[in-house]
Scaffold this motif. Structure first.
Motif, PDB file in Angstrom:
ATOM      1  N   GLN C  88     100.762 -35.591  56.813  1.00 32.72           N
ATOM      2  CA  GLN C  88     101.222 -36.626  57.752  1.00 32.72           C
ATOM      3  C   GLN C  88     102.203 -36.077  58.777  1.00 32.72           C
ATOM      4  O   GLN C  88     102.106 -36.347  59.965  1.00 32.72           O
ATOM      5  N   GLU C  91     100.462 -34.034  61.351  1.00 31.04           N
ATOM      6  CA  GLU C  91      99.841 -34.884  62.386  1.00 31.04           C
ATOM      7  C   GLU C  91     100.869 -35.317  63.433  1.00 31.04           C
ATOM      8  O   GLU C  91     100.618 -35.263  64.641  1.00 31.04           O
ATOM      9  N   ARG C  92     102.012 -35.727  62.943  1.00 26.86           N
ATOM     10  CA  ARG C  92     103.066 -36.226  63.840  1.00 26.86           C
ATOM     11  C   ARG C  92     103.499 -35.172  64.865  1.00 26.86           C
ATOM     12  O   ARG C  92     103.916 -35.502  65.973  1.00 26.86           O
ATOM     13  N   ARG C  94     101.648 -32.795  66.224  1.00 31.75           N
ATOM     14  CA  ARG C  94     100.572 -32.213  67.039  1.00 31.75           C
ATOM     15  C   ARG C  94     100.797 -32.320  68.537  1.00 31.75           C
ATOM     16  O   ARG C  94     100.188 -31.585  69.315  1.00 31.75           O
ATOM     17  N   ALA C 146      96.446 -28.886  61.503  1.00 28.84           N
ATOM     18  CA  ALA C 146      96.952 -30.231  61.210  1.00 28.84           C
ATOM     19  C   ALA C 146      95.890 -31.251  61.577  1.00 28.84           C
ATOM     20  O   ALA C 146      95.203 -31.103  62.595  1.00 28.84           O
ATOM     21  N   GLY C 147      95.733 -32.266  60.744  1.00 28.32           N
ATOM     22  CA  GLY C 147      94.735 -33.290  60.988  1.00 28.32           C
ATOM     23  C   GLY C 147      93.417 -33.021  60.300  1.00 28.32           C
ATOM     24  O   GLY C 147      92.532 -33.870  60.270  1.00 28.32           O
ATOM     25  N   GLN C 148      93.300 -31.827  59.695  1.00 24.72           N
ATOM     26  CA  GLN C 148      92.038 -31.483  59.042  1.00 24.72           C
ATOM     27  C   GLN C 148      92.273 -31.025  57.605  1.00 24.72           C
ATOM     28  O   GLN C 148      91.561 -30.171  57.087  1.00 24.72           O
ATOM     29  N   ARG C 150      93.977 -32.183  53.475  1.00 29.28           N
ATOM     30  CA  ARG C 150      94.558 -33.177  52.571  1.00 29.28           C
ATOM     31  C   ARG C 150      94.920 -32.486  51.263  1.00 29.28           C
ATOM     32  O   ARG C 150      94.361 -31.456  50.913  1.00 29.28           O
TER      33      ARG C 150
END
Lengths: 164, 164, 164, 164
Positions: C88, C91-92, C94, C146-148, C150
């Motif tokens: 998370q 993502e923030r 990016r 990031a974003g890809q 988990r």
């Protein structure tokens, strides 16, 4: 010492980090790993009685420890235990007169890179081997008779009950 | 135990890796670090007498150890020593009758991630505190009177001299 | 890499055992100790932004991280972070386009004898040095944009978001 | 990185203490243990080519390394190696053009409680994954192209060959 019987009850010495819970919890006893690393030359048996923080031990748990220690056939006994109520459990065991019973534990988990656990186990085993029958707490490089010791939380160590 | 006097003489327990020499050599004693990590509650003094593999110790070195131990005012003495001639040094010290003298060491350097050193130090300190006056070797979780012990190189542990 | 700026935010990697609370809590960052042990030959600066389990990080905390990273003058940034919401925070961040930003952490505290923390820090620093600008998560010997990515809690490791 | 092939050649990183010889010697590679501890999420294969201090490596040994690396089917290669002649072996391998080849090692054995080995392995694996094809030495948190690096023995670290 012909044989040492070790009873694990939990406490900080046994703590393991569980990522899934984001916390340390009582895990398997590290005693077997510690004794193999030290390549000890005496016979021992390891019994896990419970896996609890010592603040969670009940009177029933102390009865269980009392009965297990009384019933075992070894004259030399080591109990690993959480530090917060170690003194209490020591008191409870004083009625056992024919064995040398040593309680020990650690302020820092044995699995940490820096820990008092391994020193304490070595120290406690020598005490179990050399003390006359009775119940003792072996912590911080000292041996205290049960009933004459308390944990000084602020100092992070055990002291004689008579100490200010 | 009012006070413990520790004498470091070298041996595997003290070994440090020197990159410049591509080898392990005897370095500073790790005893102080071990005792601070264990947060011990007794008074101690640490004296470094020599930094030698025990195979290199001479009769003169043993005289130096004898004199230093005799002259110190502590009733409880711990000597860290290489394992190969620990039994010999123990014999040499038997003439000192009024102190409890424990020799210990390690098969693996204290600075290794996996070592018998910390267990041995804990064990030896309890023995120094609890044994009656005399000279003893504390290794592999056992206490042997000086003169009745030998290192079994093949097994990598100390055994009673009488053992096959 | 002329300079690496490291931001510590807490998480398992920073956990220390507090005997007084009988639990592990976020403590001082071990990064400085790890980098000194590795004797690294690059310039770095270490800033502690917060000391939180990553499940406790708020949007406000993520704003703080965003602003601190944006404002620093280093082109290479390492963020140590709890694993549960590392994706998370990645993502923030990016929207920051001109720096190479690597997030890492550990499943086991750096202070444990057995831990993934030191490997992860070494791995993440190479990634910070070598990746083109962007935001990445470096865990389990892999680098994920990031974003890809988990965290697979059951497997105890990070996987590509597209993996089943 | 689809697969990493690791070749162990010996050096300080692999050193083990042998009590019987009273010295550290090259032992089994700790790489497998380090990668399991880090719970890495990539495929790897570990081949032990030789167990030598790097000062003892011959031209024939370097031919063996060259042939093994050339013949392996992985595009990403990690070689663990003693530090004293790591730069030389790097030069020897420069003729291999189609793989990313990283050499790393340690100033302190991986089995020590305090070591640069685990950081270096993590760092080197990220470099193996991210660098374009070529031969590099990854030490002290830096990546140096083969032929442009030397060990500064006095400082105990690797520096660019051009550094004073």
């Amino acid at each position: 010492m012909t044989k040492l019987h070790i009873f694990a009850t939990g406490g900080t010495i046994d703590k393991v980090y569980f990522d899934a819970l984001s916390e340390f919890q009582v895990g398997e006893s590290p005693l077997d790993a510690i004794l193999r690393e030290a390549n000890v030359g005496f016979e021992y048996e390891l019994t896990s009685l419970m896996k609890k923080d010592s603040l969670e031990l009940t009177d029933g748990d102390r009865d269980t420890i009392f009965e297990a220690v009384s019933a075992c056939d070894a004259a030399h006994v080591l109990i690993t235990h959480g530090t917060d109520t170690m003194a209490q459990t020591g008191e409870r065991l004083r009625a056992i007169k024919d064995k040398t019973i040593i309680l020990t534990g650690a302020m820092q988990p044995a699995r940490l890179r820096s820990t008092d656990a391994i020193f304490n186990v070595g120290f406690a085993i020598a005490a179990a081997s050399l003390q006359s029958p009775g119940v003792y707490i072996a912590m911080n490089g000292r041996v205290f008779p049960a009933g004459q010791v308390r944990k000084d939380r602020a100092a992070g160590r055990f002291v004689a009950a008579s100490d200010a």
